[in-house]
Design a protein around this motif. Structure first.
Motif, PDB file in Angstrom:
ATOM      1  N   ALA A  63       0.826  -1.208   0.000  1.00 28.76           N
ATOM      2  CA  ALA A  63       0.000   0.000   0.000  1.00 28.76           C
ATOM      3  C   ALA A  63       0.858   1.255   0.000  1.00 28.76           C
ATOM      4  O   ALA A  63       0.467   2.286  -0.571  1.00 28.76           O
ATOM      5  CB  ALA A  63      -0.925  -0.007   1.211  1.00 28.76           C
ATOM      6  N   ALA A  64       2.029   1.187   0.630  1.00 28.35           N
ATOM      7  CA  ALA A  64       2.868   2.374   0.790  1.00 28.35           C
ATOM      8  C   ALA A  64       3.741   2.667  -0.418  1.00 28.35           C
ATOM      9  O   ALA A  64       4.205   3.804  -0.590  1.00 28.35           O
ATOM     10  CB  ALA A  64       3.751   2.217   2.027  1.00 28.35           C
ATOM     11  N   ASP A  65       3.996   1.676  -1.265  1.00 28.72           N
ATOM     12  CA  ASP A  65       4.990   1.828  -2.329  1.00 28.72           C
ATOM     13  C   ASP A  65       4.428   1.290  -3.642  1.00 28.72           C
ATOM     14  O   ASP A  65       4.148   0.097  -3.758  1.00 28.72           O
ATOM     15  CB  ASP A  65       6.256   1.069  -1.944  1.00 28.72           C
ATOM     16  N   ARG A  79       0.939 -14.313 -15.910  1.00 26.39           N
ATOM     17  CA  ARG A  79       0.544 -15.709 -15.692  1.00 26.39           C
ATOM     18  C   ARG A  79      -0.936 -15.960 -15.972  1.00 26.39           C
ATOM     19  O   ARG A  79      -1.437 -17.042 -15.686  1.00 26.39           O
ATOM     20  CB  ARG A  79       0.877 -16.109 -14.247  1.00 26.39           C
ATOM     21  N   GLY A  80      -1.644 -14.972 -16.487  1.00 28.91           N
ATOM     22  CA  GLY A  80      -3.062 -15.164 -16.741  1.00 28.91           C
ATOM     23  C   GLY A  80      -3.873 -15.253 -15.467  1.00 28.91           C
ATOM     24  O   GLY A  80      -4.822 -16.038 -15.375  1.00 28.91           O
ATOM     25  N   LEU A  81      -3.521 -14.425 -14.489  1.00 30.62           N
ATOM     26  CA  LEU A  81      -4.201 -14.417 -13.198  1.00 30.62           C
ATOM     27  C   LEU A  81      -4.760 -13.024 -12.944  1.00 30.62           C
ATOM     28  O   LEU A  81      -4.161 -12.028 -13.350  1.00 30.62           O
ATOM     29  CB  LEU A  81      -3.223 -14.791 -12.077  1.00 30.62           C
ATOM     30  N   GLU A  82      -5.906 -12.955 -12.280  1.00 25.65           N
ATOM     31  CA  GLU A  82      -6.475 -11.654 -11.945  1.00 25.65           C
ATOM     32  C   GLU A  82      -7.044 -11.675 -10.534  1.00 25.65           C
ATOM     33  O   GLU A  82      -7.380 -12.734  -9.997  1.00 25.65           O
ATOM     34  CB  GLU A  82      -7.541 -11.226 -12.955  1.00 25.65           C
ATOM     35  N   VAL A  83      -7.155 -10.481  -9.963  1.00 26.42           N
ATOM     36  CA  VAL A  83      -7.610 -10.336  -8.579  1.00 26.42           C
ATOM     37  C   VAL A  83      -8.701  -9.282  -8.524  1.00 26.42           C
ATOM     38  O   VAL A  83      -8.474  -8.127  -8.905  1.00 26.42           O
ATOM     39  CB  VAL A  83      -6.437  -9.927  -7.656  1.00 26.42           C
ATOM     40  N   VAL A  84      -9.893  -9.685  -8.067  1.00 24.21           N
ATOM     41  CA  VAL A  84     -10.958  -8.719  -7.796  1.00 24.21           C
ATOM     42  C   VAL A  84     -11.337  -8.717  -6.317  1.00 24.21           C
ATOM     43  O   VAL A  84     -12.114  -7.875  -5.883  1.00 24.21           O
ATOM     44  CB  VAL A  84     -12.221  -8.971  -8.650  1.00 24.21           C
ATOM     45  N   THR A  85     -10.787  -9.662  -5.549  1.00 23.72           N
ATOM     46  CA  THR A  85     -11.146  -9.741  -4.130  1.00 23.72           C
ATOM     47  C   THR A  85      -9.941 -10.147  -3.302  1.00 23.72           C
ATOM     48  O   THR A  85      -9.063 -10.880  -3.775  1.00 23.72           O
ATOM     49  CB  THR A  85     -12.306 -10.735  -3.917  1.00 23.72           C
ATOM     50  N   LEU A  86      -9.894  -9.648  -2.079  1.00 21.52           N
ATOM     51  CA  LEU A  86      -8.863 -10.010  -1.113  1.00 21.52           C
ATOM     52  C   LEU A  86      -9.529 -10.547   0.144  1.00 21.52           C
ATOM     53  O   LEU A  86     -10.617 -10.096   0.525  1.00 21.52           O
ATOM     54  CB  LEU A  86      -8.004  -8.797  -0.739  1.00 21.52           C
ATOM     55  N   ASN A  87      -8.863 -11.496   0.796  1.00 20.81           N
ATOM     56  CA  ASN A  87      -9.343 -12.005   2.077  1.00 20.81           C
ATOM     57  C   ASN A  87      -8.607 -11.259   3.182  1.00 20.81           C
ATOM     58  O   ASN A  87      -7.397 -11.430   3.365  1.00 20.81           O
ATOM     59  CB  ASN A  87      -9.101 -13.510   2.182  1.00 20.81           C
ATOM     60  N   GLY A  88      -9.331 -10.406   3.908  1.00 20.87           N
ATOM     61  CA  GLY A  88      -8.734  -9.620   4.976  1.00 20.87           C
ATOM     62  C   GLY A  88      -9.144 -10.077   6.357  1.00 20.87           C
ATOM     63  O   GLY A  88      -9.093  -9.295   7.309  1.00 20.87           O
ATOM     64  N   ARG A 122      -6.378  -0.231  -0.695  1.00 19.73           N
ATOM     65  CA  ARG A 122      -5.456   0.524  -1.554  1.00 19.73           C
ATOM     66  C   ARG A 122      -4.718  -0.411  -2.517  1.00 19.73           C
ATOM     67  O   ARG A 122      -4.550  -0.102  -3.701  1.00 19.73           O
ATOM     68  CB  ARG A 122      -4.449   1.294  -0.690  1.00 19.73           C
ATOM     69  N   VAL A 123      -4.283  -1.549  -2.001  1.00 21.58           N
ATOM     70  CA  VAL A 123      -3.598  -2.516  -2.858  1.00 21.58           C
ATOM     71  C   VAL A 123      -4.544  -3.026  -3.937  1.00 21.58           C
ATOM     72  O   VAL A 123      -4.188  -3.099  -5.121  1.00 21.58           O
ATOM     73  CB  VAL A 123      -3.059  -3.689  -2.007  1.00 21.58           C
ATOM     74  N   LEU A 124      -5.761  -3.381  -3.534  1.00 21.18           N
ATOM     75  CA  LEU A 124      -6.710  -3.944  -4.487  1.00 21.18           C
ATOM     76  C   LEU A 124      -7.067  -2.946  -5.585  1.00 21.18           C
ATOM     77  O   LEU A 124      -7.220  -3.327  -6.756  1.00 21.18           O
ATOM     78  CB  LEU A 124      -7.976  -4.402  -3.760  1.00 21.18           C
ATOM     79  N   GLY A 135     -14.060  -3.965  -6.617  1.00 24.13           N
ATOM     80  CA  GLY A 135     -13.323  -4.940  -5.846  1.00 24.13           C
ATOM     81  C   GLY A 135     -14.008  -5.193  -4.517  1.00 24.13           C
ATOM     82  O   GLY A 135     -14.890  -4.432  -4.092  1.00 24.13           O
ATOM     83  N   SER A 136     -13.589  -6.264  -3.845  1.00 25.33           N
ATOM     84  CA  SER A 136     -14.153  -6.581  -2.526  1.00 25.33           C
ATOM     85  C   SER A 136     -13.061  -7.083  -1.595  1.00 25.33           C
ATOM     86  O   SER A 136     -12.085  -7.691  -2.028  1.00 25.33           O
ATOM     87  CB  SER A 136     -15.261  -7.641  -2.638  1.00 25.33           C
ATOM     88  N   VAL A 137     -13.255  -6.794  -0.320  1.00 26.43           N
ATOM     89  CA  VAL A 137     -12.376  -7.283   0.745  1.00 26.43           C
ATOM     90  C   VAL A 137     -13.268  -7.889   1.820  1.00 26.43           C
ATOM     91  O   VAL A 137     -14.216  -7.237   2.282  1.00 26.43           O
ATOM     92  CB  VAL A 137     -11.531  -6.144   1.353  1.00 26.43           C
TER      93      VAL A 137
END
Length: 375
Positions: A63-65, A79-88, A122-124, A135-137
């Motif tokens: 988040a900081a950099d 690698r053909g990967l995507e992220v729309v959600t994070l587990n927090g 912020r990362v997402l 996105g979702s967390v």
């Protein structure tokens, strides 16, 4: 994976990486090659969705950099990967030898939990594909139920207000919408749909809502249709769905080999009795039938007299994705317990674990296709 609902809405289906232990950027990238790429290849899909779990230290660094954040985005894209959600939900050390109640700390009475969740948002915002709607967390349901009093509830409410403000600031700065879903879980302040409505009635529902874990829903012995109706009536959106199945049996002694030291396996009976862990339930000899918060592979039926709550999962998916409009567009397979399964069922190599997770995702994809969702 991206699937299309009959309404035209894109549904994102992936798996949660909290099953893997790495807690630094190099380790996370190594996981992509060890597990995610082989899973994608087994499924024959061009793009595989990941519900990334980022421990608090790496989330703060990303988040900081923008430099390491950009590196992670490039490694995913390559690698053909995507992220729309994070587990927090887990803050750190989720695959330690003993986790148990530590997974609920820090809770939403603390500034650490607020800071971690905003770091994830912020990362997402920087990882979201350009054409993703949002996105979702997911996060813990406020706290473990004890201790909990009015002062703690007030403090948590202030942090939730600040969370909504922070998410609005992130959207203003990046143009990307990120929502946070609170995940009802047995033993917590928010365990049931009724408690979610009671404790989250004041939140900003444009940015905050519920993460519906289907194993947790089953362990509360809730009916999916009624639970979702109550959430809709309260105006609480389902921000994210965790596709999971719990253990169920009318013969509790058959569960003994599932009692293990790492995770808490809350146990609930059909009659309403509760134990905070499976070992405790076995000692107390609670009346059957039981449902146990033990995430088991979606596609693998245990030997009788054990069963799983996959029927509840199917009922929930019908409500969530079987109507004219989907009630949620983020679906994450979350079986984090592969490493503590009974020895005969436990994968021994990265390839075996990748094969198991691919089997779960294929199962979930098939269930959604049966509801008219297409690839």
């Amino acid at each position: 994976m991206r699937l299309t609902h009959p309404s035209g809405t894109t549904l994102h289906l992936g798996y949660c990486t909290n099953v893997h232990p790495a807690e630094d950027l190099d380790g996370i990238i190594a996981q992509l090659d060890a597990y995610a790429v082989p899973i994608r290849d087994r499924l024959g899909t061009d793009v595989l969705g990941l519900g990334l779990w980022l421990a608090a230290p790496v989330a703060a660094a990303l988040a900081a950099d923008p430099a390491p954040r950009g590196r992670l985005r490039r490694e995913l894209d390559a690698r053909g990967l995507e992220v729309v959600t994070l587990n927090g939900f887990p803050y750190s050390s989720f695959q330690d030898p003993v986790v148990k109640h530590a997974v609920y700390r820090p809770d939403w009475t603390t500034p650490e939990r607020l800071a971690y969740t905003l770091d994830l948002a912020r990362v997402l915002a920087g990882l979201l594909p350009g054409d993703a709607a949002r996105g979702s967390v997911s996060t813990l349901p406020l706290a473990w139920r004890e201790p909990w009093d009015t002062a703690m509830a007030d403090l948590a409410a202030r942090h939730l207000d600040r969370l909504a403000e922070g998410l609005a600031e992130i959207e203003s700065a990046t143009g990307r919408t990120v929502r946070v879903g609170f995940e009802p879980e047995p033993g917590c302040v928010v365990e049931t749909t009724e408690q979610a409505v009671a404790h989250l009635s004041r939140v900003d529902t444009d940015r905050l809502g519920v993460c519906l874990d289907l194993a947790h829903l089953a362990c509360a012995w809730e009916q999916p249709a009624g639970a979702l109706k109550a959430l809709r009536a309260a105006g609480l959106p389902v921000v994210k769905v965790q596709l999971s199945a719990a253990l169920e049996t009318a013969t509790p002694p058959a569960l003994r080999e599932y009692a293990e030291p790492r995770f808490l396996h809350q146990t609930r009976t059909a009659a309403g009795q509760a134990a905070d862990d499976l070992g405790e339930a076995l000692e107390r000899d609670l009346p059957a039938p039981w449902r146990v918060h033990y995430h088991v592979p979606l596609h693998a039926t245990p030997a009788p007299p054990l069963a799983t709550t996959v029927p509840v999962l199917r009922e929930a998916l019908k409500e969530l994705a079987g109507g004219p409009e989907p009630l949620c567009d983020h679906y994450d397979v979350e079986t984090y317990t592969w490493g503590v399964l009974p020895a005969a069922l436990r994968p021994r190599t990265p390839g075996q674990l990748a094969e198991g997770i691919a089997g779960e995702l294929d199962f979930a994809r098939t269930e959604l296709r049966d509801l008219g969702v297409t690839a």
